[in-house]
Design a protein around this motif. Sequence first.
Motif, mmCIF file in Angstrom:
data_model
loop_
_atom_site.group_PDB
_atom_site.id
_atom_site.type_symbol
_atom_site.label_atom_id
_atom_site.label_comp_id
_atom_site.label_asym_id
_atom_site.label_seq_id
_atom_site.Cartn_x
_atom_site.Cartn_y
_atom_site.Cartn_z
ATOM 1 N N VAL A 176 0.838 -1.213 0.000
ATOM 2 C CA VAL A 176 0.000 0.000 0.000
ATOM 3 C C VAL A 176 0.866 1.253 0.000
ATOM 4 C CG1 VAL A 176 -1.657 1.315 1.374
ATOM 5 C CG2 VAL A 176 -1.960 -1.149 1.060
ATOM 6 N N ARG A 177 1.990 1.179 0.715
ATOM 7 C CA ARG A 177 2.813 2.392 0.859
ATOM 8 C C ARG A 177 3.407 2.843 -0.470
ATOM 9 N NH1 ARG A 177 7.775 2.087 4.888
ATOM 10 N NH2 ARG A 177 8.499 0.718 3.211
ATOM 11 N N THR A 178 3.751 1.880 -1.355
ATOM 12 C CA THR A 178 4.389 2.258 -2.626
ATOM 13 C C THR A 178 3.492 3.170 -3.466
ATOM 14 O OG1 THR A 178 5.655 0.235 -2.592
ATOM 15 C CG2 THR A 178 5.470 1.363 -4.712
ATOM 16 N N PRO A 179 2.266 2.811 -3.781
ATOM 17 C CA PRO A 179 1.419 3.748 -4.560
ATOM 18 C C PRO A 179 1.064 5.002 -3.773
ATOM 19 C CG PRO A 179 0.169 1.811 -3.895
ATOM 20 C CD PRO A 179 1.588 1.525 -3.546
ATOM 21 N N MET A 180 0.900 4.857 -2.443
ATOM 22 C CA MET A 180 0.543 6.028 -1.648
ATOM 23 C C MET A 180 1.668 7.063 -1.682
ATOM 24 S SD MET A 180 -2.493 5.910 -0.488
ATOM 25 C CE MET A 180 -2.397 7.163 0.773
ATOM 26 N N THR A 181 2.897 6.577 -1.666
ATOM 27 C CA THR A 181 4.042 7.493 -1.721
ATOM 28 C C THR A 181 4.051 8.266 -3.039
ATOM 29 O OG1 THR A 181 5.305 6.014 -0.303
ATOM 30 C CG2 THR A 181 6.558 7.609 -1.591
ATOM 31 N N SER A 182 3.791 7.557 -4.128
ATOM 32 C CA SER A 182 3.765 8.214 -5.438
ATOM 33 C C SER A 182 2.647 9.237 -5.496
ATOM 34 C CB SER A 182 3.566 7.164 -6.537
ATOM 35 O OG SER A 182 4.623 6.238 -6.534
ATOM 36 N N ILE A 183 1.471 8.836 -4.996
ATOM 37 C CA ILE A 183 0.322 9.742 -5.040
ATOM 38 C C ILE A 183 0.617 11.005 -4.228
ATOM 39 C CG2 ILE A 183 -2.081 10.021 -4.313
ATOM 40 C CD1 ILE A 183 -2.467 7.030 -4.989
ATOM 41 N N ARG A 184 1.207 10.816 -3.013
ATOM 42 C CA ARG A 184 1.471 11.984 -2.154
ATOM 43 C C ARG A 184 2.522 12.902 -2.794
ATOM 44 N NH1 ARG A 184 4.390 11.008 3.384
ATOM 45 N NH2 ARG A 184 6.123 10.999 1.919
ATOM 46 N N SER A 185 3.584 12.298 -3.366
ATOM 47 C CA SER A 185 4.661 13.114 -3.942
ATOM 48 C C SER A 185 4.156 13.949 -5.104
ATOM 49 C CB SER A 185 5.802 12.205 -4.401
ATOM 50 O OG SER A 185 6.296 11.468 -3.301
ATOM 51 N N PHE A 186 3.414 13.296 -6.031
ATOM 52 C CA PHE A 186 2.934 14.057 -7.186
ATOM 53 C C PHE A 186 1.856 15.053 -6.785
ATOM 54 C CE2 PHE A 186 4.685 10.324 -9.504
ATOM 55 C CZ PHE A 186 5.579 11.012 -10.311
ATOM 56 N N SER A 187 1.093 14.757 -5.765
ATOM 57 C CA SER A 187 0.065 15.712 -5.291
ATOM 58 C C SER A 187 0.733 16.960 -4.731
ATOM 59 C CB SER A 187 -0.811 15.062 -4.235
ATOM 60 O OG SER A 187 -1.480 13.948 -4.761
ATOM 61 N N GLU A 188 1.823 16.786 -3.957
ATOM 62 C CA GLU A 188 2.533 17.930 -3.377
ATOM 63 C C GLU A 188 3.146 18.818 -4.494
ATOM 64 O OE1 GLU A 188 3.869 15.744 0.814
ATOM 65 O OE2 GLU A 188 5.341 16.130 -0.782
ATOM 66 N N ILE A 189 3.639 18.133 -5.553
ATOM 67 C CA ILE A 189 4.197 18.930 -6.664
ATOM 68 C C ILE A 189 3.104 19.747 -7.344
ATOM 69 C CG2 ILE A 189 5.281 18.734 -8.950
ATOM 70 C CD1 ILE A 189 6.751 16.249 -7.884
ATOM 71 N N LEU A 190 1.958 19.112 -7.526
ATOM 72 C CA LEU A 190 0.861 19.812 -8.199
ATOM 73 C C LEU A 190 0.300 20.943 -7.343
ATOM 74 C CD1 LEU A 190 -1.065 16.754 -9.747
ATOM 75 C CD2 LEU A 190 0.231 18.508 -10.982
ATOM 76 N N LEU A 191 0.430 20.834 -6.003
ATOM 77 C CA LEU A 191 -0.101 21.886 -5.127
ATOM 78 C C LEU A 191 0.760 23.152 -5.145
ATOM 79 C CD1 LEU A 191 -1.247 19.783 -2.025
ATOM 80 C CD2 LEU A 191 -2.681 20.986 -3.690
ATOM 81 N N GLU A 192 2.031 23.002 -5.586
ATOM 82 C CA GLU A 192 2.900 24.183 -5.626
ATOM 83 C C GLU A 192 2.529 25.024 -6.858
ATOM 84 O OE1 GLU A 192 6.859 22.840 -5.666
ATOM 85 O OE2 GLU A 192 6.805 22.064 -3.598
ATOM 86 N N PRO A 193 2.356 26.312 -6.677
ATOM 87 C CA PRO A 193 1.962 27.172 -7.816
ATOM 88 C C PRO A 193 3.109 27.368 -8.793
ATOM 89 C CG PRO A 193 2.320 28.491 -5.858
ATOM 90 C CD PRO A 193 2.479 27.080 -5.427
ATOM 91 N N GLY A 194 2.830 27.372 -10.041
ATOM 92 C CA GLY A 194 3.819 27.648 -11.068
ATOM 93 C C GLY A 194 4.820 26.540 -11.241
ATOM 94 N N GLY A 195 5.699 26.713 -12.248
ATOM 95 C CA GLY A 195 6.797 25.781 -12.441
ATOM 96 C C GLY A 195 6.424 24.576 -13.272
ATOM 97 N N LEU A 196 5.153 24.368 -13.585
ATOM 98 C CA LEU A 196 4.756 23.165 -14.331
ATOM 99 C C LEU A 196 3.972 23.584 -15.557
ATOM 100 C CD1 LEU A 196 3.459 20.812 -11.489
ATOM 101 C CD2 LEU A 196 5.631 20.642 -12.724
ATOM 102 N N ASN A 197 4.385 23.017 -16.672
ATOM 103 C CA ASN A 197 3.597 23.298 -17.862
ATOM 104 C C ASN A 197 2.424 22.317 -17.922
ATOM 105 O OD1 ASN A 197 4.569 20.816 -18.750
ATOM 106 N ND2 ASN A 197 6.361 21.784 -19.737
ATOM 107 N N GLU A 198 1.617 22.466 -18.889
ATOM 108 C CA GLU A 198 0.390 21.661 -18.981
ATOM 109 C C GLU A 198 0.689 20.191 -19.217
ATOM 110 O OE1 GLU A 198 -3.542 20.874 -18.645
ATOM 111 O OE2 GLU A 198 -2.435 22.745 -18.199
#
Length: 902
Positions: A687-709
Amino acid sequence: MLSADFVIATAVGYVGLLFVLAYLGDRRARANKRSWLNSPAVYTLSISVYCTSWTFYGAVGNAARSGLEFLTIYLGPTLVFVGWYFLLRRLVRISHLHRITSLADLLSSRFGKSSRLGVLVTCIAVIGIAPYIALQLKAVTSSIQAVAGASEFGRGSLTGIDDVGLALGVAAAMALFTILFGTRHVDAKEQHHGVVAAIAFEAVVKLAALVAVGVFVIYIGGGVEGIFSQAAEKGIAFNTAASFDSRWITTLVLSIAAIICLPRQFQVTVVENSDEDHLRVAGWAFPAYMMLMSIFIIPIALYGLTVMPAGSNPDMFALTLPLSAGQNGIALFAFIGGFSSATSMIILESIALSIMVSNHIIMPLVLKFGPVAQSGDGQGVSRVLLIARRFAIVLILSLGFFYFMFTRDSDALAPIGLISFTAIAQFFPALLAAIFWRDASLKAVTMAILCGFVIWAWTCFLPSLASVSPMVSVLLHRGPWGLSWLRPEALFGLDGWDPLAHAAFWSLSINCLILTLGSLLTRPSSLERIQANAFVDVFRRHGLPQRNFVPGSATANDLFFVAERVLGEKRAAALFEQAARERGVEPALLEPTADFIGRLERELAGSIGASSAHVMLSKVVAGGDVSLEEMMQMADETQQVIEYSQQLEKTSAELRLTARKLEEANAQLRELDSQKDEFLSQVSHEVRTPMTSIRSFSEILLEPGGLNEAQRQRFLSTIHQESMRLTKLLDEILDLSALERGERTWQNAPVDAEDALNRALGVCDALLRQRNMQVELGERAHTTMVEGDGDRLCQVFINLISNAVKYNHTELPVVRVSSAVRGGHYVVEVADNGPGIGKAERKFIFEKFWRGVSGAGDQGGAGLGLAISRQIIARMNGTLELVPGPLPGACFRVRLPVAGRD
């Protein structure tokens, strides 16, 4: 034509032959203890003394009068010997250990070595056997008169001598023979090899004679069918109407009791037994002998009724049929056969009863009043015992003769014998209680036997004297003092029964009732309890019986003084010298121990019976530092301690068993707890393996700017894939858990397994094409119905095929699928040419979260597919196995029972 003189001379010559056989038998037995005289064949033949003249002559008469009733006297003993392991083996073992000399000795020894019980049993046996001996005398005199006929030539020197005088002569001759060969030794336990050899010879003679008569009758009657045809032409039918009624059952029960309780049967079966294993042979050989004795009874009886004049005595058909046909040789042989039957019974019965009389009546009187016991010639008691036994033989035969004299007008032999059978049957309940029931008491047994005997005398013995006493006849019709409910043949108002069934019912019912209630209401003495344990537990207690004495003030000289007067100087000296050698001392320095006194008691019991031996030694041993009552008290306390110890041992064994079960349960709990921890660890990791991926990418998406579409879409796609993976994992865990616990509703129904396999191949087609995997379809079964769930079965096949694809990294991957019906099972094999599964990994391949070392790379699975598949197949009553396959890689085989095969 035969004459009485010639027949009597032949009988005298035959008795002389028995003398010679008995003499030679005794000499051979003393010269070689392992001679053929100790063989099981001789032992079995001696048991056939049960077949008396009643069996030889009376069975034919009984069959002519009452049909199949005669079979009961053969069937009862047959049942006892077929089941020898349960009763006879126990009796023989007890007899060997306790040196039992008679039935009275067995009951006396078991119930506190009671002299009174021994006297009671002896008196009843002597009185009860008198009609039986009278029967033999009647059979012999009737047979001689049948041979002699009414002519002067035929009667010869018997002219003027009636049947009473003839019976007196026969009884006197039998008494002489019995005294000469049956009372030469004072040791009642010692086997009478000479007499037994003569009895065995007589068994062969009477069997051969009856078979000869039977063959002769069948020959002149034109075969068995011819005999029945001739009888039918004259309107004679074999009577089977009265068979299997209350009288039939009664005679069967009485014959079962008689084969054990008749004094002569107890003597030859138990006392004369030298080897317990002889019972194994007797268990089948004696029933075979009985069958041969009975096989010609019906043809002889039916042919006699057909050809003999009206009014002929059917009891004598075995003799008169050859005579009427002019076959004097066969008639003489038949006479010798019947004579053998009678003489063997009289001789052995007299020996057995004389031992009982001397040991249980004469010897106690000698011990109480006997100046002989105090005489100093060293042979006083032995001489008295021999004289007592010879006197008893004369007394017993005299009683039989007088009963014959009073009842000689009786028409049939069989009813006379059944009177004795009913009397002797009164011992049977006590005998069974003695060896099987620990709580049976002396008082209850004594009263039971006494009351049963009184009822027998009133209902069975007294009516047999009605023909000689008008007073008895009136008593039978009106009852004593006009009390009709006390009439002997309608006791307590039970009227209309067969007299024999009536007498047996009341005497045995009251006997058993008093024995049961009396034993429950009375308390056995200390000695009774000791003897009860020794008898009931005879197979659990190894070795010799428990000692009943402890050394008191008695010296070896005192004990030798007693032994010398019973055993004789030679045997007593040998016994004491052997004991001294075993202890390594001089005979003069021998000190009497408890073991030696117990051994001496058993030796004395072999000569004078257990009760007399016990009383005699009590006089010598008691009076010292420890009294008999004190010793009994000690034995009683010891027995209680032993029983308490046995209960503790039983309780301890139960506790040990419970503790072992608890240890096993704890081990299982620890194993389950370990599996639980391992399972949680694996689940957490997955369970931890997918949860870690989900949390990491969610935190990146929560940061404003820096990501293109494009990056944002890729991260969202990853989060979606990991959440799907996580959902699938949780679904599989829940699915497996439900399958294992049986929580999910499961309903098997007939489904086409081949259709499920085709659907699975169709679903996996895209995956196979994507990997460029070659599919080989091997042998295929046609439509095959199995009990299961079609979708679940398809799920299993998809899992197996997809695994073959995912874990196959060869350049030319191949998966081979085949199906067939073998032995009532639908079998599917999915094989591939991948790396396969290592030998060390095979036992884990169906474990949860196990993906194998070679498959450790991330293939997108959680390692639950095979575990779930196996559970699904198990729910369908099938199996999923890893087996050697046709390709180099792995091969999984599914086996499901074809529907409708059961």
